[in-house]
Scaffold this motif. Structure first.
Motif, PDB file in Angstrom:
ATOM      1  N   UNK A 107       0.826  -1.206   0.000  1.00 41.79           N
ATOM      2  CA  UNK A 107       0.000   0.000   0.000  1.00 41.79           C
ATOM      3  C   UNK A 107       0.859   1.255   0.000  1.00 41.79           C
ATOM      4  N   UNK A 108       1.894   1.276   0.822  1.00 42.57           N
ATOM      5  CA  UNK A 108       2.774   2.444   0.900  1.00 42.57           C
ATOM      6  C   UNK A 108       3.459   2.695  -0.439  1.00 42.57           C
ATOM      7  N   UNK A 109       3.960   1.637  -1.066  1.00 39.87           N
ATOM      8  CA  UNK A 109       4.660   1.791  -2.344  1.00 39.87           C
ATOM      9  C   UNK A 109       3.721   2.290  -3.434  1.00 39.87           C
ATOM     10  N   UNK A 110       2.505   1.750  -3.470  1.00 42.97           N
ATOM     11  CA  UNK A 110       1.588   2.124  -4.543  1.00 42.97           C
ATOM     12  C   UNK A 110       1.016   3.524  -4.347  1.00 42.97           C
ATOM     13  N   UNK A 111       0.638   3.871  -3.107  1.00 46.59           N
ATOM     14  CA  UNK A 111      -0.002   5.163  -2.859  1.00 46.59           C
ATOM     15  C   UNK A 111       0.994   6.311  -2.936  1.00 46.59           C
ATOM     16  N   UNK A 112       2.162   6.140  -2.325  1.00 45.85           N
ATOM     17  CA  UNK A 112       3.083   7.265  -2.195  1.00 45.85           C
ATOM     18  C   UNK A 112       4.243   7.244  -3.189  1.00 45.85           C
ATOM     19  N   UNK A 113       4.532   6.074  -3.784  1.00 47.41           N
ATOM     20  CA  UNK A 113       5.627   5.989  -4.748  1.00 47.41           C
ATOM     21  C   UNK A 113       5.137   5.698  -6.161  1.00 47.41           C
ATOM     22  N   UNK A 114       3.877   5.292  -6.293  1.00 45.72           N
ATOM     23  CA  UNK A 114       3.353   4.975  -7.612  1.00 45.72           C
ATOM     24  C   UNK A 114       3.925   3.695  -8.188  1.00 45.72           C
ATOM     25  N   UNK A 115       4.364   2.776  -7.329  1.00 45.09           N
ATOM     26  CA  UNK A 115       4.989   1.531  -7.772  1.00 45.09           C
ATOM     27  C   UNK A 115       4.183   0.349  -7.244  1.00 45.09           C
ATOM     28  N   UNK A 116       3.821  -0.556  -8.143  1.00 41.98           N
ATOM     29  CA  UNK A 116       3.107  -1.766  -7.739  1.00 41.98           C
ATOM     30  C   UNK A 116       4.118  -2.873  -7.464  1.00 41.98           C
ATOM     31  N   UNK A 117       4.139  -3.376  -6.228  1.00 41.17           N
ATOM     32  CA  UNK A 117       5.036  -4.482  -5.903  1.00 41.17           C
ATOM     33  C   UNK A 117       4.256  -5.745  -5.564  1.00 41.17           C
ATOM     34  N   UNK A 118       2.921  -5.715  -5.772  1.00 45.40           N
ATOM     35  CA  UNK A 118       2.114  -6.902  -5.501  1.00 45.40           C
ATOM     36  C   UNK A 118       2.518  -8.073  -6.385  1.00 45.40           C
ATOM     37  N   UNK A 119       3.017  -7.770  -7.588  1.00 42.64           N
ATOM     38  CA  UNK A 119       3.379  -8.829  -8.531  1.00 42.64           C
ATOM     39  C   UNK A 119       4.460  -9.745  -7.960  1.00 42.64           C
ATOM     40  N   UNK A 120       5.267  -9.210  -7.033  1.00 43.27           N
ATOM     41  CA  UNK A 120       6.369  -9.992  -6.480  1.00 43.27           C
ATOM     42  C   UNK A 120       5.875 -11.169  -5.644  1.00 43.27           C
ATOM     43  N   UNK A 121       4.595 -11.190  -5.298  1.00 42.77           N
ATOM     44  CA  UNK A 121       4.078 -12.332  -4.539  1.00 42.77           C
ATOM     45  C   UNK A 121       4.129 -13.615  -5.367  1.00 42.77           C
ATOM     46  N   UNK A 122       3.946 -13.476  -6.684  1.00 43.59           N
ATOM     47  CA  UNK A 122       3.912 -14.658  -7.550  1.00 43.59           C
ATOM     48  C   UNK A 122       5.043 -14.679  -8.569  1.00 43.59           C
ATOM     49  N   UNK A 123       5.493 -13.497  -8.985  1.00 46.09           N
ATOM     50  CA  UNK A 123       6.488 -13.421 -10.048  1.00 46.09           C
ATOM     51  C   UNK A 123       7.845 -13.061  -9.468  1.00 46.09           C
ATOM     52  N   UNK A 124       8.879 -13.635 -10.067  1.00 46.89           N
ATOM     53  CA  UNK A 124      10.229 -13.424  -9.562  1.00 46.89           C
ATOM     54  C   UNK A 124      10.861 -12.143 -10.081  1.00 46.89           C
ATOM     55  N   UNK A 125      10.345 -11.615 -11.177  1.00 53.28           N
ATOM     56  CA  UNK A 125      11.038 -10.510 -11.841  1.00 53.28           C
ATOM     57  C   UNK A 125      10.019  -9.645 -12.573  1.00 53.28           C
ATOM     58  N   UNK A 126      10.200  -8.320 -12.583  1.00 58.06           N
ATOM     59  CA  UNK A 126       9.212  -7.455 -13.249  1.00 58.06           C
ATOM     60  C   UNK A 126       9.060  -7.725 -14.733  1.00 58.06           C
ATOM     61  N   UNK A 127      10.118  -8.223 -15.415  1.00 62.57           N
ATOM     62  CA  UNK A 127      10.004  -8.486 -16.845  1.00 62.57           C
ATOM     63  C   UNK A 127       9.167  -9.724 -17.134  1.00 62.57           C
ATOM     64  N   UNK A 128       8.877 -10.502 -16.091  1.00 59.09           N
ATOM     65  CA  UNK A 128       8.061 -11.700 -16.299  1.00 59.09           C
ATOM     66  C   UNK A 128       6.590 -11.336 -16.415  1.00 59.09           C
ATOM     67  N   UNK A 129       6.179 -10.211 -15.817  1.00 57.44           N
ATOM     68  CA  UNK A 129       4.769  -9.849 -15.749  1.00 57.44           C
ATOM     69  C   UNK A 129       4.266  -9.450 -17.123  1.00 57.44           C
TER      70      UNK A 129
END
Length: 539
Positions: free
Chosen positions: A517-539
């Protein structure tokens, strides 16, 4: 640098940007100014221009005769049997415009026993020594030195430096193949090769060493499957005799050396060109150089992976040759060793665009105009006063203006009436008789902030919900600075009934939820994908 400029309300916020780049609402750094200046407009008929401020060169068709050309690098240095180097030839036409001649020139080597050069400008070492490469186009020529060192009877192969890039380039460790969370067909690799030390054992030791053959390297399963000589669900990844095949055979013949703990790793990439204008059907050879942790440099054009992110505008081959196929703008992503770079392809819609009717108010407008010229596009025409007042009310306080307000605004002949309307809606005039919308504005944006922070009675209870909501509204009415607003939320302590921001920690109780929540609201970055994916290029 990305600049997001709302164009559907002309000069609405843009004329408040000073020459120093600061948004000037006579309340600098405050929530009202911040919210108004940096929110994304999404009304029907609106246009949001994303301007990337950089400098490129205009290209033309390669059949034009060059006045001159230059070759990069100026000295071709290759170390080891498996080294490869890409020449990049840039020429100019009779109008002085730059274009790519890499595949239109001829190459020859003065000492043919040192290296060879393909028609595409790829240099391959043949023996240790020195020589010269002659690059010729018509009556003009350029000569560059070539040096080959450490060319041995048997190639020295590094699992990290040589083998892993082949697996990444071939797609073996992609998220849709063996890099998936549970692998494929009983064979699992780290996603995009981020952990070479973990990949060695599955390749060499697992399944009773069935994937490699040290006695007959050419019969190794890892080769035959990738070349589709036996059944392979992933299809053919490379062909016999290709560079990828040569690297794996050399590694197998050397006894499958394991990765070493102090192997240098890639810390950066240099890509040329970073950006360029193209005509449709025009091409460009990319050149990629990797920088390693031991401060060495290596040309990795041949082993990098290329992906065109908009194939309706540009395509790219596996050896990094871009072709513009349509008009517009597209990015070509280059990946190697966990690093990534982007080459921006721009194919203008028109050769010339008339922007005489647009007068820039600040330096942002000047950069935007430059981008319009490169894209060959024109800005949208200014909206009418009736459209302006409707959009301004809806965007700022969430309600439509009254009939009387609309009629008065349309009848007004003041040249700055739009600026005055914005100030009144945001309560920035300083006159209580005119700042009548502060309550509506703070309530409307408190609702938006409540949605962002996920304020709800199920998580915080009725008392906690109202405590946080009232604190947000009060912060907006008092025009609290944005940094203070964020700081009070993420450092909140105490009673959730007395201190509204403390409810943020009741809404997100788990550390993972709080981080997301902190990353998405205040930094504009979604890190939820890291729960299942190992790397941002995989998404």
């Amino acid at each position: 640098m990305l600049l997001r400029i709302p164009l559907h309300i002309p000069r609405y916020w843009r004329n408040r940007v000073t020459r120093r780049g600061r948004v000037d609402f006579r309340s600098k750094g405050r929530l009202m100014a911040w919210t108004a200046a940096f929110r994304t407009w999404s009304l029907p008929g609106s246009i949001v221009l994303i301007a990337m401020v950089s400098v490129g060169e205009v290209g033309v068709h390669a059949e034009n005769s060059p006045g001159s050309f230059r070759v990069q690098p100026q000295h071709a240095r290759l170390v080891g049997n498996l080294a490869r180097l890409q020449l990049q030839v840039t020429g100019t036409d009779e109008r002085g415009r730059s274009l790519d001649f890499t595949r239109d020139v001829s190459y020859s080597v003065s000492d043919g026993g040192v290296a060879s050069v393909s028609k595409t400008g790829a240099v391959v070492p043949l023996a240790s020594g020195t020589g010269k490469i002659l690059v010729r186009h018509g009556t003009r020529s350029v000569e560059i030195p070539v040096t080959v060192s450490d060319f041995l009877p048997r190639a020295e192969v590094s699992f990290t430096r040589d083998v892993m890039p082949v697996l990444s380039r071939s797609g073996c460790n992609q998220g849709t193949c063996h890099g998936a969370q549970f692998g494929k067909g009983g064979f699992k690799l780290s996603l995009l090769g981020f952990a070479p030390e973990r990949d060695y054992a599955p390749i060499v030791r697992d399944e009773l060493r069935r994937r490699v053959s040290l006695l007959k390297p050419e019969d190794s399963l890892i080769l035959n499957k990738a070349m589709l000589e036996i059944g392979h669900g992933g299809g053919r990844r490379f062909r016999h005799g290709s560079y990828d095949h040569q690297v794996l055979v050399a590694w197998l013949s050397a006894g499958v050396p394991a990765p070493v703990a102090d192997d240098p790793v890639v810390v950066g990439l240099a890509l040329e060109p970073k950006e360029r204008n193209y005509l449709v059907d025009q091409g460009q050879q990319l050149r990629v150089v990797a920088r390693y942790s031991d401060k060495t440099m290596r040309d990795v054009t041949r082993t990098a992976r290329y992906d065109a992110l908009n194939e309706g505008v540009a395509t790219v081959t596996e050896d990094g040759y871009i072709t513009a196929v349509g008009k517009g703008q597209a990015a070509v992503m280059v990946r190697y060793g966990g690093q990534a770079k982007v080459s921006l392809v721009t194919s203008p819609f028109r050769d010339n665009v008339d922007l005489a009717g647009f007068q820039p108010n600040n330096f942002i407008d000047e950069h935007v105009m430059a981008r319009w010229k490169r894209l060959g596009t024109r800005p949208s025409t200014p909206c009418t006063d009736a459209e302006f007042i409707r959009r301004a009310y809806l965007d700022s306080i969430g309600t439509l203006p009254t009939t009387g307000k609309v009629e008065a605004f349309l009848k007004s002949t003041r040249p700055d009436k739009r600026d005055q309307l914005v100030d009144e809606l945001l309560g920035l005039t300083g006159d209580p008789k005119r700042d009548l919308h502060v309550g509506s504005w703070s309530a409307y944006w408190a609702l938006k902030w409540g949605d962002l922070l996920r304020n709800n009675r199920k998580q915080t209870g009725v008392g906690g919900m109202w405590s946080l909501s009232n604190w947000i509204r009060r912060s907006l009415r008092e025009n609290m600075p944005v940094d203070q607003f964020v700081r009070e939320i993420i450092t909140a302590r105490g009673s959730t009934l007395k201190n509204g921001p403390a409810n943020f920690f009741r809404i997100s109780r788990k550390p993972t939820d709080l981080a997301e929540t902190t990353a998405q609201v205040f930094l504009g970055v979604r890190i939820q994908c890291a729960r299942c994916h190992h790397h941002p290029y995989e998404v």
